[in-house]
Enzyme design. Sequence first.
Site, PDB file in Angstrom:
ATOM      1  N   ARG A  50       0.769  -1.161  -0.003  1.00  0.00           N
ATOM      2  CA  ARG A  50       0.168   0.127   0.075  1.00  0.00           C
ATOM      3  C   ARG A  50       0.809   1.289  -0.003  1.00  0.00           C
ATOM      4  NH1 ARG A  50      -3.232   0.145   4.657  1.00  0.00           N
ATOM      5  NH2 ARG A  50      -4.326  -1.695   4.168  1.00  0.00           N
ATOM      6  N   TYR A 101     -15.058  19.494 -13.894  1.00  0.00           N
ATOM      7  CA  TYR A 101     -15.366  18.165 -14.511  1.00  0.00           C
ATOM      8  C   TYR A 101     -16.468  17.792 -13.346  1.00  0.00           C
ATOM      9  CZ  TYR A 101     -14.466  13.344 -14.349  1.00  0.00           C
ATOM     10  OH  TYR A 101     -14.711  11.737 -14.385  1.00  0.00           O
ATOM     11  N   ASP A 172      -6.194  21.219 -12.330  1.00  0.00           N
ATOM     12  CA  ASP A 172      -6.652  19.988 -13.148  1.00  0.00           C
ATOM     13  C   ASP A 172      -6.222  20.314 -14.433  1.00  0.00           C
ATOM     14  OD1 ASP A 172      -7.790  17.980 -14.762  1.00  0.00           O
ATOM     15  OD2 ASP A 172      -9.817  17.804 -13.545  1.00  0.00           O
ATOM     16  N   LYS A 197      -6.547   9.439 -19.366  1.00  0.00           N
ATOM     17  CA  LYS A 197      -6.714  10.308 -20.718  1.00  0.00           C
ATOM     18  C   LYS A 197      -5.769  10.109 -21.523  1.00  0.00           C
ATOM     19  CE  LYS A 197     -10.917  10.752 -18.684  1.00  0.00           C
ATOM     20  NZ  LYS A 197     -11.286  11.862 -17.657  1.00  0.00           N
TER      21      LYS A 197
HETATM   22  C1  LIG Z   1     -11.569  12.258 -16.370  1.00  0.00           C
HETATM   23  C2  LIG Z   1     -11.446  13.300 -15.956  1.00  0.00           C
HETATM   24  C3  LIG Z   1     -11.214  13.367 -14.233  1.00  0.00           C
HETATM   25  C4  LIG Z   1     -11.361  12.292 -13.524  1.00  0.00           C
HETATM   26  O1  LIG Z   1     -10.383  11.202 -13.700  1.00  0.00           O
HETATM   27  P1  LIG Z   1     -10.726   9.568 -13.618  1.00  0.00           P
HETATM   28  O2  LIG Z   1      -9.449   8.995 -14.102  1.00  0.00           O
HETATM   29  O3  LIG Z   1     -12.010   9.200 -14.526  1.00  0.00           O
HETATM   30  O4  LIG Z   1     -11.016   9.349 -12.163  1.00  0.00           O
HETATM   31  C5  LIG Z   1     -10.930  14.659 -13.641  1.00  0.00           C
HETATM   32  N1  LIG Z   1     -10.665  15.666 -14.452  1.00  0.00           N
HETATM   33  C6  LIG Z   1     -10.917  15.722 -15.613  1.00  0.00           C
HETATM   34  C7  LIG Z   1     -10.890  17.125 -16.480  1.00  0.00           C
HETATM   35  C8  LIG Z   1     -11.497  14.631 -16.556  1.00  0.00           C
HETATM   36  O5  LIG Z   1     -11.425  14.829 -17.765  1.00  0.00           O
END
Ligand SMILES: *Cc1c(COP(=O)(O)O)cnc(C)c1O
Length: 373
Positions: A50, A101, A172, A197
């Site tokens: 962990r 988001y 983000d 992504k």
């Molecule tokens: C997809 C996304 C997230 C969340 O990420 P996950 O890997 O799906 O948990 C956060 N911020 C943005 C801008 C996203 O496109």
Amino acid sequence: MSEAHVPDSALSMDSIVVAAGRTHGPGDPVNPPIVPTSIYLPGGAHAYAREHNPTWGALEDAIGAMETATCTAFASGIAAISAILDLVPHGGIVVAPTHPYSGTGARLAELEAGGSIVVRRVAMDDPVAIAEATPGAALVWLESPTNPLLEVCDISAACDAAHAAGALVAVDNTFATVFGQHALNLGADICMQSATKYIGGHSDLLLGVATTRSHELAQQLHTRRIMMGATPGVLEAWLALRGLRTMALRVRRCNESAHELAKRLETHPQVERVLYPLLPSHPQHALAAKHMPMGGAVVSFIVRGNATTAQAACDRVELITQATSLGGVETTMERRARHALEHPDTPESLVRLSVGIEDVDDLWNDLNQALTG
Ligand SMILES: *Cc1c(COP(=O)(O)O)cnc(C)c1O
């Protein structure tokens, strides 16, 4: 195995994504192994997985090297977001986007409803509102460009205001990626990305990363990961590192195609409006051009007509996949308002296109036939 080799930060990020996160000892494998274990023998730094796993370690070294920072990998983007929001003391104030988001919005609302935090919501494209909301805040959460309205935030101005008020700034950076917008260099304390992504890049894993240049924040994020049990899977971490190796190529290609498709969509009779940071018609075009060497690979457009017309266009795509999410090699699109969680400010007929690496003319032909019907 020998110590991980941290490449010289004078290298371009295009080279770092290829070279970092490997070991360089005689006889070492060129690629880090997938190490599925929950426990370690005594005598080393770790006893239980962990806390650490060498496969995530390689991914964290590579992403950390890109940003000259310490990277902590999490089980998903939302796990990284939750860990960062956990740094806010009980009752603390968080400045956050009006249109974040959807997962971030849901988490903020949940924490707010439970009384753990106070949220001040501001439009990301309004630097004055951000600065005015900042005094007294513990954390300023920025997202730019926003999803799916592609509003652009003046990250440096927001960081200046936040730091003058003693607040931390987290960005983000999922949409722009570090290639398109270097959030830490623009002044952010923490840069977060959903590696699901563009880092992974193949729509085959969930993973999140947070980078920081502060030793203390890195320690805190590491502790949050342990406490939340938000540890990444080893196969996911390995796949994400494999994806990272081609990230420079993929991101450049899909950003260029997105810019081209945005220009062509703007001339399409069935399209009412295109939202893309590098189009001169974008309200923060000048700021985007200054902050973002590339405009991102997400294009939002409003189809002329109504929700039914827009949905019909999405239902007609052939090469393009009608699906949510973004950042994969395959181009995807969807009508965002089909999701119950979507913010009511998102127009019913807004389609979000995540441009992949296919031939740009093939993509255009598919969009054209889907829109023309
Ligand atoms: C997809 C996304 C997230 C969340 O990420 P996950 O890997 O799906 O948990 C956060 N911020 C943005 C801008 C996203 O496109």
